[in-house]
Design an enzyme around this catalytic site. Structure first.
Site, PDB file in Angstrom:
ATOM      1  N   PRO A   1       7.831   1.488  -8.184  1.00 28.75           N
ATOM      2  CA  PRO A   1       7.666   1.096  -6.782  1.00 28.75           C
ATOM      3  C   PRO A   1       7.333  -0.377  -6.599  1.00 28.75           C
ATOM      4  O   PRO A   1       6.458  -0.925  -7.275  1.00 28.75           O
ATOM      5  CB  PRO A   1       6.519   1.987  -6.303  1.00 28.75           C
ATOM      6  N   CYS A   2       8.049  -0.987  -5.649  1.00 32.12           N
ATOM      7  CA  CYS A   2       7.878  -2.422  -5.430  1.00 32.12           C
ATOM      8  C   CYS A   2       6.858  -2.728  -4.339  1.00 32.12           C
ATOM      9  O   CYS A   2       6.380  -3.868  -4.237  1.00 32.12           O
ATOM     10  CB  CYS A   2       9.217  -3.062  -5.063  1.00 32.12           C
ATOM     11  N   GLN A   3       6.503  -1.752  -3.499  1.00 32.84           N
ATOM     12  CA  GLN A   3       5.624  -2.044  -2.362  1.00 32.84           C
ATOM     13  C   GLN A   3       4.313  -2.712  -2.754  1.00 32.84           C
ATOM     14  O   GLN A   3       3.824  -3.585  -2.021  1.00 32.84           O
ATOM     15  CB  GLN A   3       5.345  -0.764  -1.569  1.00 32.84           C
TER      16      GLN A   3
ATOM     17  N   PHE B   1       3.835  -4.977  -4.787  1.00 29.76           N
ATOM     18  CA  PHE B   1       4.037  -6.355  -5.213  1.00 29.76           C
ATOM     19  C   PHE B   1       4.920  -7.154  -4.267  1.00 29.76           C
ATOM     20  O   PHE B   1       5.073  -8.360  -4.420  1.00 29.76           O
ATOM     21  CB  PHE B   1       4.684  -6.381  -6.610  1.00 29.76           C
ATOM     22  N   SER B   2       5.530  -6.488  -3.279  1.00 27.47           N
ATOM     23  CA  SER B   2       6.495  -7.128  -2.403  1.00 27.47           C
ATOM     24  C   SER B   2       5.806  -7.943  -1.314  1.00 27.47           C
ATOM     25  O   SER B   2       4.738  -7.591  -0.824  1.00 27.47           O
ATOM     26  CB  SER B   2       7.383  -6.067  -1.757  1.00 27.47           C
TER      27      SER B   2
END
Length: 330
Positions: free
Chosen positions: A102-104, A106-107
């Site tokens: 999941p990128c959330q 770090f986004s």
């Protein structure tokens, strides 16, 4: 080694040595860009498992692919798709493991809580899968923001989150892996979308040949000429569009930075990219164009446009993952 490969006319042929097919397992599988990449490469494979927590992605996987195990399917024997709840030792063996964790966390579009976010902890499950199953190769993917998350000083090259992640990945060298990472942009690998992503790879076969940059075809080749629909954007968007000329796509739903400087290219497609404007056709980009801008060819998404765009925006770019897989196999 379990396989030998030959590069023939841009494809990869796999010769049988110890196994007749490449066995692939994916976590946070989305719409299975890695499996699509193998299809396009012409690699003979076994789709051993997929894992997802999004019900719409689960349906798309079932509609388009046939994994031997589908973690997260409420109608199957493995209804829990959260890899943090799984006994990784019980997984079948694979030769290639891929996870876009999941990128959330770090986004720049998310909270950037990093490893303190529960979703950020999925990374540690990825490491555990690799240690438990010891695949021949692995690929992990995330957003560019992972490099600077929790950066304390302006002089720091990377943030503490990346330092933690890379230290853990380097620890896999003790398990016999060569590890490396690159920041790659989709537009540098044959598809006109400005999409930077961090790719982490590991191989028991030694150093990895990363895909080289190639000339990008014009965005006109990614326009659905059959779509003649029209829709008038808002007054504010119309003003923004007055000075936009030529072949490009822009994000009129992101007024702070619509990426109007991108010529002959699309801005990054995201889960929230519902208002990508197709300048050549003077309409919103459709699902087919979204798929093409992520490197998919024949995928069919039987869901609403909103859900389709969300799934596509969360996906890896097939063209990039294809180049990485080719480098791992050659």
């Amino acid at each position: 080694m379990y396989l030998n490969t030959l590069k023939v006319l841009g494809h990869v042929q796999v010769k049988n040595m110890l196994a007749s097919t490449l066995r692939i397992g994916t976590d946070c599988s989305g719409i299975e860009a890695p499996v699509e990449a193998l299809e396009q490469l012409g690699v003979q494979y076994r789709h051993v498992w997929s894992s997802e927590i999004d019900k719409h992605c689960i349906k798309s996987i079932k509609d388009n692919y046939r994994p031997e195990r589908l973690y997260g399917d409420p109608d199957g024997p493995y209804p829990d798709g959260d890899i943090r709840h799984r006994d990784h030792d019980s997984l079948p063996d694979v030769d290639l493991y891929v996870c876009g964790f999941p990128c959330q966390p770090f986004s720049t579009a998310g909270s950037r809580q990093g490893m303190e976010d529960a979703r950020g902890n999925v990374f540690w499950s990825c490491i555990d899968v690799i240690k438990q199953k010891e695949p021949e190769c692995f690929i992990l993917e995330n957003v560019k923001g992972i490099l600077t998350n929790d950066k304390r000083l302006a002089s720091d090259t990377h943030g503490r989150t990346w330092d933690t992640i890379w230290t853990a990945v380097k620890g896999l060298e003790g398990c016999g892996y060569y590890v490396d990472w690159r920041l790659l942009n989709t537009r540098d690998h044959g598809v006109p979308q400005n999409r930077e992503r961090v790719f982490i790879v590991g191989s028991r076969r030694g150093s990895v040949k990363w895909p080289e940059r190639c000339e990008c075809p014009p965005i006109s080749e990614f326009v659905d000429e059959e779509d003649t629909s029209t829709r008038t954007p808002s007054i504010n968007c119309q003003k923004m569009l007055e000075n936009i000329k030529g072949n490009t796509f822009i994000n009129i739903g992101f007024p702070k930075n619509p990426h109007t400087d991108l010529i002959d290219c699309s801005p990054t497609l995201t889960a929230a990219s519902s208002q990508i404007w197709n300048v050549p056709k003077q309409r919103y980009a459709n699902v087919k164009e979204f798929l093409w801008l992520q490197g998919f060819r024949n995928l069919e998404l039987k869901c609403s446009k909103t859900q389709a765009q969300k799934q596509i925006g969360n996906s890896m770019s097939v063209n990039v993952i294809k180049g990485i897989i080719k480098g791992l196999l050659i």
